[in-house]
Design an enzyme around this catalytic site. Structure first.
Site, short mmCIF file in Angstrom:
data_model
loop_
_atom_site.label_atom_id
_atom_site.label_comp_id
_atom_site.label_asym_id
_atom_site.label_seq_id
_atom_site.Cartn_x
_atom_site.Cartn_y
_atom_site.Cartn_z
N GLY A 66 -9.44 -5.59 6.16
CA GLY A 66 -9.56 -4.76 7.35
C GLY A 66 -8.67 -5.17 8.51
O GLY A 66 -8.81 -4.65 9.61
N LYS B 85 0.80 -1.23 0.00
CA LYS B 85 0.00 0.00 0.00
C LYS B 85 0.83 1.27 0.00
O LYS B 85 0.36 2.32 -0.46
CB LYS B 85 -0.95 -0.02 1.19
N LYS C 114 -1.89 1.42 9.77
CA LYS C 114 -2.36 0.41 8.81
C LYS C 114 -1.23 -0.49 8.32
O LYS C 114 -0.09 -0.03 8.18
CB LYS C 114 -3.00 1.10 7.59
N ARG D 66 -7.93 -6.98 -9.15
CA ARG D 66 -8.67 -8.23 -9.39
C ARG D 66 -10.16 -7.92 -9.56
O ARG D 66 -10.58 -6.77 -9.38
CB ARG D 66 -8.50 -9.15 -8.19
P1 ADP Z 1 -8.21 -3.33 3.57
O1 ADP Z 1 -7.27 -3.55 2.42
O2 ADP Z 1 -7.81 -4.05 4.82
O3 ADP Z 1 -9.64 -3.55 3.18
P2 ADP Z 1 -8.49 -0.44 3.21
O4 ADP Z 1 -7.34 0.48 3.15
O5 ADP Z 1 -9.15 -0.79 1.90
O6 ADP Z 1 -8.05 -1.79 3.97
O7 ADP Z 1 -9.60 0.12 4.19
C1 ADP Z 1 -10.75 -0.62 4.54
C2 ADP Z 1 -11.74 0.29 5.22
O8 ADP Z 1 -11.19 0.86 6.42
C3 ADP Z 1 -12.18 1.50 4.39
O9 ADP Z 1 -13.22 1.18 3.50
C4 ADP Z 1 -12.62 2.44 5.48
O10 ADP Z 1 -13.89 2.09 5.97
C5 ADP Z 1 -11.61 2.20 6.58
N1 ADP Z 1 -10.46 3.13 6.45
C6 ADP Z 1 -9.30 2.89 5.80
N2 ADP Z 1 -8.47 3.97 5.87
C7 ADP Z 1 -9.14 4.92 6.57
C8 ADP Z 1 -8.83 6.26 7.01
N3 ADP Z 1 -7.67 6.84 6.71
N4 ADP Z 1 -9.77 6.92 7.74
C9 ADP Z 1 -10.94 6.34 8.08
N5 ADP Z 1 -11.28 5.08 7.70
C10 ADP Z 1 -10.41 4.37 6.96
#
Ligand code: ADP
Length: 446
Positions: free
Chosen positions: A165, A116, A158, A291
């Site tokens: 998630g 990421k 993250k 994907r």
């Molecule tokens: P994953 O790859 O684990 O699914 P993502 O980066 O796609 O992680 O984020 C999944 C979800 O987490 C997002 O759809 C959102 O709901 C929440 N999220 C991610 N980053 C943020 C952020 N910077 N602020 C608030 N919520 C976030």
């Protein structure tokens, strides 16, 4: 065109790919674990090969077994589906090295976007706005605190290799940083075998809006509108809709063009989704999925395009079958993820489905591998059906959703159908007034 495609997946996704192949005159090979010998994808495929015991790591993630199955059946290409090996760049590379076509993006794009930090750097350089955060990995609690001061609290720690998630922790103040940092690293290490983390500002009330793109690998990329996936529990999508009730045509065209133009500059091939958080009229990129997505059917419903067919055609070397100006969005679509889980506690409910009835009628589609008598195995994801409805407008779509949910029968196991039914009657949802926190903090909190 390919003569035979091996489908390296299970459940409704395997079925979805089988259906596209069938309509294209391509023969299919199903692979399955011993627990899935009676699965619908195995029953419907032209051929099937057992690739190992129930545990995913021994079967659906078992690369040598999958390649052997492709060799003995004489498949030309391998479709990885969703989850499992679909975002494993090594797998894509090995598939190609063995002379099979990988139905997906180039291994390099999968690898870059799967990290990421690299993903954010790459798209930022191509003009896409990102969530403000650390520019790279954060390697100590002190560095995390220093970053948080710059970004502003609350912050989100993250996992660089994140997905589903996992490995994501919030800190509201310097005291919380130490625990959030340690927990995020530990969770990431356990889930992904890589405990690297980075940081972002934690947005208070965003929506999750993602743009579907498709590219030919030669610089042509078309965007197919957005999906609103803000209804989430534990950062996992529960229900998705397209188009987003929060966007107007101008905002939609703008983000679509930004996404498509960045992917064109990358010479991106195959399907891809750019995920954004959308707050106060601004988009912030969070990640790209290289994907097919679980929620792809709602885009198919409003564009009339078979995304899996398109993906297979591109993999065979064909050009895109449409141009941007050919894309017209028609009506509204909603998808409910129906899981074999208790609708309140979300505890898994595997077991035998003694009776099954799928809803039907105009504008109703069910993507599911269920049948009466099917034994839901306890080893895999609990998604058992996707209910997808289409209406000429959002209101018609909502009314159709409700009546379709009333018709569905999945007997003897608990499912999230009651949750979706309640949701379809919730005023905030009906009004389109929800953000990524609403489902958990408001709807489920009641
Ligand atoms: P994953 O790859 O684990 O699914 P993502 O980066 O796609 O992680 O984020 C999944 C979800 O987490 C997002 O759809 C959102 O709901 C929440 N999220 C991610 N980053 C943020 C952020 N910077 N602020 C608030 N919520 C976030």
């Amino acid at each position: 065109m390919f003569e035979k495609v091996l489908i390296a997946n299970r459940g409704d996704v395997a079925l979805r790919i089988h259906r596209a192949c069938r309509e294209m005159g391509i023969r299919t090979v199903a692979v399955h674990s011993t627990a899935d010998a009676d699965a619908m994808h195995v029953r419907l495929a032209d051929e099937s090969v057992c690739i190992g015991p129930p545990a995913s790591k021994d079967s659906y993630l078992n690369i040598p077994a999958i390649l052997s199955a492709a060799t003995v059946t004489g498949a030309d290409a391998i479709h990885p589906g969703v989850g499992f090996l679909s975002e494993n760049a090594d797998f894509a590379e090995i598939v190609e090295a063995h002379g099979f076509v990988f139905i997906g993006p180039s291994p390099q794009h999968i690898r870059d976007m799967g990290d990421k930090i690299i993903a954010k750097r790459t798209v930022k350089a191509l003009g896409i706005p990102c969530v403000p955060g650390s520019d790279g990995p954060v390697e100590s609690v002190e560095a995390a605190r220093a970053n948080a001061e710059e970004i502003g609290y609350p912050v989100l720690i993250k996992a660089t290799a994140g997905g589903g998630g996992r490995g994501m922790k919030i800190a509201h103040n310097p005291d919380e940083v130490a625990e959030a940092y340690t927990m995020a690293r530990r969770e990431a290490g356990a889930a992904f075998g890589n405990d690297e983390v980075y940081m972002e500002r934690y947005l208070a009330k965003p929506r999750h809006i993602e743009v579907q793109i498709v590219g030919d690998g030669k610089g042509h990329v078309v965007h197919l509108g957005e999906r609103d996936c803000s209804l989430q529990r534990r950062h996992q999508k529960v229900l998705e809709e397209a188009p987003s009730p929060a966007l107007n045509a101008v905002a939609r065209a703008k983000i679509g063009e930004i996404a498509a133009s960045a992917c064109a500059k990358m010479n991106y091939r195959s399907l891809g989704t750019l995920e954004f958080l959308y707050e106060n009229g601004e988009f912030f990129f969070i990640e790209m999925n290289t994907r097919l997505q679980v929620e792809h059917p709602i885009t198919e419903m409003i564009t009339g395009i078979d995304l899996v067919r398109e993906q297979i055609q591109i993999a065979s070397g064909a050009p895109l079958s449409f141009k941007q100006e050919d894309i017209a969005l028609n009506g509204h679509s909603i998808e409910c993820r129906i899981n074999a889980e208790n609708a309140r506690t979300f505890l898994p409910s595997p077991g035998k489905v003694t009776d099954y009835h799928a809803p039907g009628g105009l504008g109703v589609r069910v993507d599911s591998a269920l049948y009466a008598g099917y034994q839901i195995p306890p080893y895999y994801d609990s998604l058992v059906a996707k209910l997808i409805v289409h209406g000429s407008n959002r209101n018609e779509c909502l009314l159709r959703l409700r009546r379709a949910l009333e018709e569905i029968v999945i007997a003897n196991v608990e499912t999230t159908v009651p949750l979706h039914l309640d949701l379809s009657k919730a005023p905030d949802f009906i009004n389109g007034e929800y953000d990524i926190h609403w489902l958990e903090k408001v709807f489920l909190a009641d």
